[in-house]
Design a protein around this motif. Structure first.
Motif, PDB file in Angstrom:
ATOM      1  N   VAL A  26     -13.500 -54.619 -30.049  1.00 15.72           N
ATOM      2  CA  VAL A  26     -12.373 -54.413 -29.132  1.00 15.72           C
ATOM      3  C   VAL A  26     -12.633 -53.193 -28.262  1.00 15.72           C
ATOM      4  O   VAL A  26     -12.480 -53.249 -27.030  1.00 15.72           O
ATOM      5  N   SER A  27     -13.054 -52.097 -28.873  1.00 17.56           N
ATOM      6  CA  SER A  27     -13.333 -50.881 -28.117  1.00 17.56           C
ATOM      7  C   SER A  27     -14.440 -51.122 -27.086  1.00 17.56           C
ATOM      8  O   SER A  27     -14.336 -50.692 -25.937  1.00 17.56           O
ATOM      9  N   SER A  28     -15.480 -51.823 -27.480  1.00 16.46           N
ATOM     10  CA  SER A  28     -16.582 -52.131 -26.565  1.00 16.46           C
ATOM     11  C   SER A  28     -16.113 -52.970 -25.389  1.00 16.46           C
ATOM     12  O   SER A  28     -16.524 -52.750 -24.250  1.00 16.46           O
ATOM     13  N   ARG A  29     -15.251 -53.941 -25.656  1.00 15.36           N
ATOM     14  CA  ARG A  29     -14.740 -54.789 -24.574  1.00 15.36           C
ATOM     15  C   ARG A  29     -13.891 -53.990 -23.597  1.00 15.36           C
ATOM     16  O   ARG A  29     -13.998 -54.160 -22.380  1.00 15.36           O
ATOM     17  N   GLY A  34     -14.235 -51.582 -17.740  1.00 14.09           N
ATOM     18  CA  GLY A  34     -14.297 -50.514 -16.753  1.00 14.09           C
ATOM     19  C   GLY A  34     -13.046 -50.301 -15.916  1.00 14.09           C
ATOM     20  O   GLY A  34     -13.145 -49.820 -14.789  1.00 14.09           O
ATOM     21  N   CYS A  35     -11.893 -50.593 -16.457  1.00 10.31           N
ATOM     22  CA  CYS A  35     -10.643 -50.431 -15.705  1.00 10.31           C
ATOM     23  C   CYS A  35     -10.101 -49.013 -15.850  1.00 10.31           C
ATOM     24  O   CYS A  35     -10.093 -48.452 -16.946  1.00 10.31           O
ATOM     25  N   LYS A  41      -6.656 -44.950 -23.052  1.00 14.37           N
ATOM     26  CA  LYS A  41      -6.888 -45.631 -24.331  1.00 14.37           C
ATOM     27  C   LYS A  41      -8.194 -45.144 -24.945  1.00 14.37           C
ATOM     28  O   LYS A  41      -8.261 -44.822 -26.134  1.00 14.37           O
ATOM     29  N   LEU A  42      -9.220 -45.095 -24.136  1.00 14.84           N
ATOM     30  CA  LEU A  42     -10.544 -44.696 -24.618  1.00 14.84           C
ATOM     31  C   LEU A  42     -10.600 -43.212 -24.966  1.00 14.84           C
ATOM     32  O   LEU A  42     -11.332 -42.822 -25.879  1.00 14.84           O
ATOM     33  N   PHE A  48      -4.316 -45.051 -29.622  1.00  9.79           N
ATOM     34  CA  PHE A  48      -4.086 -46.340 -28.975  1.00  9.79           C
ATOM     35  C   PHE A  48      -4.102 -47.469 -30.002  1.00  9.79           C
ATOM     36  O   PHE A  48      -3.236 -48.336 -30.014  1.00  9.79           O
ATOM     37  N   TRP A  49      -5.101 -47.460 -30.875  1.00 13.56           N
ATOM     38  CA  TRP A  49      -5.252 -48.535 -31.867  1.00 13.56           C
ATOM     39  C   TRP A  49      -4.049 -48.572 -32.807  1.00 13.56           C
ATOM     40  O   TRP A  49      -3.536 -49.636 -33.150  1.00 13.56           O
TER      41      TRP A  49
END
Length: 88
Positions: A26-29, A34-35, A41-42, A48-49
């Motif tokens: 999920v994190s990778s997606r 790239g938004c 979130k990142l 976030f999770w």
């Protein structure tokens, strides 16, 4: 999306059948898309999770389709059949 486990866990149920997807996936997606809206979130992924985990579906009527969009998940034909079932 069903959210069934927290940030310290490795999986989250995302399909009606309960097939898991890893938190790493999920994190990778999110990172890969790239938004700009995902930067916060990142920056604090664990927060976030945890919030995503607590975000339960609060409606009970209507129809909902849940798809597994991993590369080895649902096929385009299966999606088309599922969408057709909504109008049947």
């Amino acid at each position: 999306m069903r959210r069934t486990v927290g940030p310290s866990s490795e999986t989250r149920s995302t399909t009606a059948s309960g097939r898991p997807v890893s938190v790493t996936t999920v994190s990778s997606r999110v990172r890969a898309r790239g938004c700009a809206r995902d930067l916060s979130k990142l920056a604090d992924w664990d927060t976030f999770w945890k919030a995503a985990e607590a975000n339960e579906c609060r409606w009970s009527d209507g129809r909902r389709l849940v798809f597994d969009n991993r590369a080895d998940g649902i096929t385009a034909d299966e999606v088309a059949r599922a969408l057709e079932s909504l109008t049947a």
